[in-house]
Design an enzyme around this catalytic site. Structure first.
Site, PDB file in Angstrom:
ATOM      1  N   LYS A 192      42.892  98.948  85.165  1.00 50.04           N
ATOM      2  CA  LYS A 192      42.750  98.897  86.620  1.00 50.04           C
ATOM      3  C   LYS A 192      41.370  98.312  86.985  1.00 50.04           C
ATOM      4  CE  LYS A 192      45.926 102.784  87.391  1.00 50.04           C
ATOM      5  NZ  LYS A 192      46.056 104.146  87.961  1.00 50.04           N
ATOM      6  N   TYR A 228      54.226  99.852  92.457  1.00 50.34           N
ATOM      7  CA  TYR A 228      54.195 101.292  92.747  1.00 50.34           C
ATOM      8  C   TYR A 228      55.260 101.700  93.764  1.00 50.34           C
ATOM      9  CZ  TYR A 228      49.865 102.187  90.096  1.00 50.34           C
ATOM     10  OH  TYR A 228      48.933 102.368  89.093  1.00 50.34           O
ATOM     11  N   PHE A 277      48.691 109.500  99.018  1.00 51.18           N
ATOM     12  CA  PHE A 277      47.643 108.705  98.361  1.00 51.18           C
ATOM     13  C   PHE A 277      48.028 107.228  98.219  1.00 51.18           C
ATOM     14  CE2 PHE A 277      50.271 110.641  95.018  1.00 51.18           C
ATOM     15  CZ  PHE A 277      50.626 109.533  94.264  1.00 51.18           C
ATOM     16  N   ARG A 318      51.442 106.540  76.698  1.00 47.95           N
ATOM     17  CA  ARG A 318      51.073 107.549  77.701  1.00 47.95           C
ATOM     18  C   ARG A 318      50.173 108.627  77.085  1.00 47.95           C
ATOM     19  NH1 ARG A 318      52.464 107.199  83.275  1.00 47.95           N
ATOM     20  NH2 ARG A 318      52.853 109.430  83.289  1.00 47.95           N
ATOM     21  N   THR A 333      47.633 111.983  84.212  1.00 42.55           N
ATOM     22  CA  THR A 333      47.305 111.233  85.431  1.00 42.55           C
ATOM     23  C   THR A 333      45.935 111.644  85.958  1.00 42.55           C
ATOM     24  OG1 THR A 333      49.652 111.096  85.951  1.00 42.55           O
ATOM     25  CG2 THR A 333      48.119 110.701  87.769  1.00 42.55           C
ATOM     26  N   ARG A 373      41.700 108.270  79.308  1.00 48.74           N
ATOM     27  CA  ARG A 373      41.216 108.878  80.557  1.00 48.74           C
ATOM     28  C   ARG A 373      40.309 110.077  80.276  1.00 48.74           C
ATOM     29  NH1 ARG A 373      47.149 108.545  83.417  1.00 48.74           N
ATOM     30  NH2 ARG A 373      46.965 106.489  84.391  1.00 48.74           N
ATOM     31  N   ASN A 388      41.296 106.261  87.744  1.00 52.13           N
ATOM     32  CA  ASN A 388      41.621 106.668  86.373  1.00 52.13           C
ATOM     33  C   ASN A 388      41.827 105.506  85.389  1.00 52.13           C
ATOM     34  OD1 ASN A 388      44.094 105.901  87.349  1.00 52.13           O
ATOM     35  ND2 ASN A 388      45.125 107.853  86.971  1.00 52.13           N
ATOM     36  N   GLU A 392      58.436  96.685  84.829  1.00 54.05           N
ATOM     37  CA  GLU A 392      57.033  96.316  85.015  1.00 54.05           C
ATOM     38  C   GLU A 392      56.693  95.035  84.239  1.00 54.05           C
ATOM     39  OE1 GLU A 392      55.688 100.962  85.781  1.00 54.05           O
ATOM     40  OE2 GLU A 392      54.941  99.943  83.990  1.00 54.05           O
TER      41      GLU A 392
HETATM   42  N1  UDP Z   1      47.212 108.893  92.118  1.00 63.11           N
HETATM   43  C1  UDP Z   1      46.283 109.354  93.042  1.00 63.11           C
HETATM   44  N2  UDP Z   1      46.406 110.648  93.497  1.00 63.11           N
HETATM   45  C2  UDP Z   1      47.410 111.460  93.091  1.00 63.11           C
HETATM   46  C3  UDP Z   1      48.351 110.983  92.160  1.00 63.11           C
HETATM   47  C4  UDP Z   1      48.225 109.680  91.687  1.00 63.11           C
HETATM   48  O1  UDP Z   1      45.366 108.643  93.423  1.00 63.11           O
HETATM   49  O2  UDP Z   1      47.464 112.620  93.533  1.00 63.11           O
HETATM   50  C5  UDP Z   1      47.079 107.510  91.608  1.00 63.11           C
HETATM   51  C6  UDP Z   1      46.510 107.494  90.193  1.00 63.11           C
HETATM   52  O3  UDP Z   1      45.621 106.372  90.091  1.00 63.11           O
HETATM   53  C7  UDP Z   1      47.746 107.284  89.346  1.00 63.11           C
HETATM   54  C8  UDP Z   1      48.578 106.371  90.249  1.00 63.11           C
HETATM   55  O4  UDP Z   1      48.343 106.877  91.550  1.00 63.11           O
HETATM   56  O5  UDP Z   1      47.435 106.693  88.103  1.00 63.11           O
HETATM   57  C9  UDP Z   1      50.059 106.383  89.975  1.00 63.11           C
HETATM   58  O6  UDP Z   1      50.532 107.703  89.991  1.00 63.11           O
HETATM   59  P1  UDP Z   1      51.540 108.236  88.866  1.00 63.11           P
HETATM   60  O7  UDP Z   1      52.049 109.562  89.317  1.00 63.11           O
HETATM   61  O8  UDP Z   1      52.545 107.178  88.559  1.00 63.11           O
HETATM   62  O9  UDP Z   1      50.559 108.482  87.625  1.00 63.11           O
HETATM   63  P2  UDP Z   1      50.425 107.691  86.237  1.00 63.11           P
HETATM   64  O10 UDP Z   1      51.800 107.243  85.838  1.00 63.11           O
HETATM   65  O11 UDP Z   1      49.472 106.543  86.477  1.00 63.11           O
HETATM   66  O12 UDP Z   1      49.835 108.686  85.285  1.00 63.11           O
HETATM   67 MG    MG Z   2      53.204 106.180  86.913  1.00 62.70          MG
END
Ligand code: UDP
Ligand code: MG
Length: 153
Positions: free
Chosen positions: A13, A53, A61, A89, A95, A106, A116, A130
């Site tokens: 990112k 997304y 958010f 993952r 996350t 992370r 993150n 994707e």
């Molecule tokens: N995110 C955020 N606040 C939240 C949850 C997610 O800012 O409460 C952001 C974070 O950068 C995350 C992205 O949104 O990586 C996508 O969310 P997802 O639930 O898909 O998490 P990921 O798959 O990236 O772990």
């Molecule tokens: Mg995700």
């Protein structure tokens, strides 16, 4: 379990790029034995990021997330290897970086959920979508010299 040979979409990112973490993140996937089959740096448009997304549209958010992701270039990659989606993952961590184990990307390099530093596909199905979204031109195909040392067959 011998694992399935899969492809996953991994993205550094804008904060990961700005913080000089491109090399370190790539190194972890290389070290693990994954094969890089596509790579580019791109400043994504808001429209493109909203497609990426789409599942999160409506979350509180979401606007902040799109703004953050559009704030600078990202590094888009496709990595291939055994259980690439699930293990990718695990390598990224949770996350929320505060809940990510030390040793994960992370867990080692960031603190805030909205900063993150990296993305990884959450299923084989989303990986396919994707990869098609970020690499409409397709990915490369080559035999790695390491294949027989990393895979059993
Ligand atoms: N995110 C955020 N606040 C939240 C949850 C997610 O800012 O409460 C952001 C974070 O950068 C995350 C992205 O949104 O990586 C996508 O969310 P997802 O639930 O898909 O998490 P990921 O798959 O990236 O772990
Ligand atoms: Mg995700």
């Amino acid at each position: 379990m011998s694992g399935n040979r899969e492809r996953t979409y991994i993205m550094i990112k804008p904060d990961g790029v700005q913080r000089g973490l491109i090399g370190k993140i790539i190194q972890r996937f290389e070290d693990r034995g994954y094969k890089l089959i596509a790579l580019k740096m791109q400043s994504a448009t808001t429209e493109h990021l909203e497609k990426h997304y789409a599942d999160l549209k409506g979350k509180p958010f979401f606007p902040g997330l799109i703004k953050y992701m559009a704030s600078g270039p990202v590094v888009a990659m496709v990595w291939e290897g055994l259980d690439a989606v699930k293990t990718g993952r695990v390598m990224l961590g949770a996350t929320n970086p505060l809940q990510s184990p030390v040793g994960s990307i992370r867990g080692d390099f960031c603190l805030a959920v909205g900063r993150n530093i990296c993305h990884g596909s959450d299923s084989v199905d989303s990986a396919e979508k994707e990869i098609a979204l970020w690499f409409p031109e397709g990915v490369t195909q080559y035999t790695s010299a390491l294949d027989t040392w990393v895979f059993e067959n």
